[in-house]
Enzyme design. Structure first.
Site, mmCIF file in Angstrom:
data_model
loop_
_atom_site.group_PDB
_atom_site.id
_atom_site.type_symbol
_atom_site.label_atom_id
_atom_site.label_comp_id
_atom_site.label_asym_id
_atom_site.label_seq_id
_atom_site.Cartn_x
_atom_site.Cartn_y
_atom_site.Cartn_z
ATOM 1 N N TYR A 156 0.701 -1.140 -0.279
ATOM 2 C CA TYR A 156 0.091 -0.646 -0.469
ATOM 3 C C TYR A 156 0.850 1.608 -0.147
ATOM 4 O O TYR A 156 0.239 1.811 -1.021
ATOM 5 C CB TYR A 156 -0.948 -0.447 1.451
ATOM 6 N N LYS A 160 1.197 4.181 -2.949
ATOM 7 C CA LYS A 160 1.110 5.763 -2.587
ATOM 8 C C LYS A 160 1.743 6.638 -2.926
ATOM 9 O O LYS A 160 2.634 7.761 -3.065
ATOM 10 C CB LYS A 160 0.156 5.737 -1.167
#
Length: 244
Positions: A156, A160
């Site tokens: 994740y 990002k």
């Protein structure tokens, strides 16, 4: 500041959470909005109802933005419904919350595709429309997870962080075309995922409270209106990460 009246905006993942907050804020600023979703039809239609209640145009469009064929259809349907394409909010994403040893290759691919590849695909698809309009604003939803360790999982955070790199590259290469690209990196905005899914506590933030959907939405509107800002990451995180 640019007047957004009748500007056409596409918000991916716009049926709930931060995407919903941004879609509504853009409508309040005068934009017409395409609300993309991949499931939860009722949520997307509820956002559309709120927007049309403001006197703006709105449409709910189902598409998986990690798939090129879906993205191409989504952009065509947005232009057909709204007449143009000037604002793109790359908000759709998948939360990854696993210890490093439990991240499989399939899990890695799913999160990277959902969070990073999707932004690439939608951006590539809308650029011709923005060039026709002679201006454009793209906002990529990153995360404080890209800036500090230990917030969520490695895949994740990587996805990002990749969005920030993507933002810099497009902003640099598109600046002379009047298409601007920026990122927003939020932390603990009061969405269902944060409050119920993660069970997060606002005590983690120096400011002592969750951010609101309205604050996230107003940040995106500001970036759409200000023609001198490009290549920046705006941190809305209650002081969790303080940049120079």
């Amino acid at each position: 500041m640019r007047d957004l009246k009748n500007a056409a905006a596409l918000v991916t993942g716009g049926g709930r959470g931060i995407g919903r907050g941004i879609a509504l804020a853009l409508a309040r600023a005068g934009a017409n909005v395409a609300v993309n979703y991949v499931s939860r039809d009722a949520d997307a239609k509820a956002v559309v109802a709120e927007i049309t209640g403001m006197g703006r145009k709105a449409v709910a469009l189902k598409a998986d933005v990690s798939r090129k064929s879906d993205v191409e259809r989504l952009v065509r349907e947005t232009v057909d419904a709204l007449g143009s394409m000037e604002i793109l909010i790359n908000n759709a994403g998948i939360l990854g919350a696993l210890p490093p040893a439990e991240i499989s290759e399939a899990e890695w691919d799913q999160v990277i595709d959902g969070n990073l590849k999707s932004a690439f695909l939608v951006t590539q698809a809308v650029l011709p429309e923005m060039r026709k309009a002679a201006w454009g604003c793209i906002v990529n939803l990153s995360s404080v997870a890209a800036q500090i360790g230990g917030v969520t999982s490695a895949h994740y955070a990587a996805s990002k962080a990749g969005l920030i790199g993507l933002t810099h590259a497009y902003a640099s290469q598109l600046a002379k075309t009047q298409i601007r690209v920026n990122a927003i990196a939020p932390a603990l905005v009061a969405t269902d995922m944060v409050v119920n899914g993660l069970g997060a506590s606002p005590s983690r933030l120096p400011i002592g409270r969750f951010g609101t959907l309205e604050e996230a939405g107003e940040t995106a509107v500001f970036l759409a209106q200000n023609d001198f800002i490009t290549g920046q990451t705006v941190n809305i995180n209650g002081g969790l990460y303080m940049s120079s």
